[in-house]
Design an enzyme around this catalytic site. Structure first.
Site, PDB file in Angstrom:
ATOM      1  N   ASP A   1       0.854  -1.190   0.000  1.00  0.00           N
ATOM      2  CA  ASP A   1       0.000   0.000   0.000  1.00  0.00           C
ATOM      3  C   ASP A   1       0.891   1.241   0.000  1.00  0.00           C
ATOM      4  O   ASP A   1       2.002   1.209   0.543  1.00  0.00           O
ATOM      5  CB  ASP A   1      -0.909   0.014   1.238  1.00  0.00           C
ATOM      6  CG  ASP A   1      -1.938  -1.112   1.216  1.00  0.00           C
ATOM      7  OD1 ASP A   1      -2.462  -1.424   0.137  1.00  0.00           O
ATOM      8  OD2 ASP A   1      -2.223  -1.677   2.286  1.00  0.00           O
TER       9      ASP A   1
ATOM     10  N   ASP B   1      -7.244  -1.274  -4.329  1.00  0.00           N
ATOM     11  CA  ASP B   1      -8.249  -0.839  -3.356  1.00  0.00           C
ATOM     12  C   ASP B   1      -9.156   0.241  -3.946  1.00  0.00           C
ATOM     13  O   ASP B   1     -10.366   0.262  -3.696  1.00  0.00           O
ATOM     14  CB  ASP B   1      -7.572  -0.306  -2.096  1.00  0.00           C
ATOM     15  CG  ASP B   1      -6.742  -1.365  -1.385  1.00  0.00           C
ATOM     16  OD1 ASP B   1      -7.078  -2.552  -1.480  1.00  0.00           O
ATOM     17  OD2 ASP B   1      -5.744  -0.989  -0.734  1.00  0.00           O
TER      18      ASP B   1
END
Length: 198
Positions: A144, A178
């Site tokens: 991420d 995401d």
């Protein structure tokens, strides 16, 4: 929308997702941060579990999560194929499913393969296709990097439960996959009547 166009959308998202993750993984040390604006940062973190780093406890928690994701993506793939076959269905629905599939599949790639193709990112830049991988198949960590701390400060004392405590809005750190999942779900919610017009 045809299945071919849905596949092209999926391929584009997967490619963009994996390029950004590989770039960050091989150019950032874990925890390294680059500030673009004070509310927009690139911050390299690795997620071993689900959203916000939530983990399934136990020795086989990560394996269970990865296998569950694979079965879920299989179900989403069938849903996409079936939706396209029923030509009366809306393009809103097809795009939403394609986005959710691409995002879920992108994070599965990390979980299944990253543990065996990258070495550790602690205190060093990771290298790809290393002979000293940090994990095993099905035990990779999801990369991420997008962090948008729009507001950071202390909440007013009069607020119940959280009053006087330090708070960051928005404190999630996420990736392209995401974003795709969230956008797909958002389309299903906001354009619900158009997506499920039957």
């Amino acid at each position: 929308m045809s299945l071919t166009r849905a596949y092209l959308l999926i391929f584009f998202i997967l490619l963009l997702d994996q390029i950004t993750k590989t770039y960050v993984k091989t150019n950032f040390i874990l925890g390294e941060e680059v500030e673009i604006f004070n509310w927009c940062k690139i911050l390299f973190v690795e997620n071993e579990g689900m959203a916000w780093g939530t983990k399934i406890p136990g020795e086989y928690g990560k394996l269970f999560l990865t296998v569950f994701r694979i079965f879920a993506v299989g179900g989403i793939a069938y849903w996409l194929w079936d939706t396209v076959q029923q030509k009366s269905n809306s393009n809103y629905l097809i795009v939403a499913i394609a986005l959710i599939f691409a995002g879920a599949f992108g994070n599965i790639v990390d979980s299944v393969f990253y543990g065996v193709i990258f070495d550790d990112s602690h205190s060093q830049l990771a290298t790809i296709f290393t002979d000293q991988p940090y994990g095993t198949y099905f035990h990779g960590k999801v990369v991420d990097m997008f962090y948008f701390p729009i507001w950071h400060g202390f909440l007013p004392d009069w607020l119940p439960l959280w009053g006087g405590k330090e708070f960051t809005f928005f404190n999630a750190i996420f990736n392209i996959a995401d974003i795709a999942i969230s956008t797909g779900v958002g389309i299903l919610i906001v354009f619900n009547k158009k997506a499920f017009k039957k």
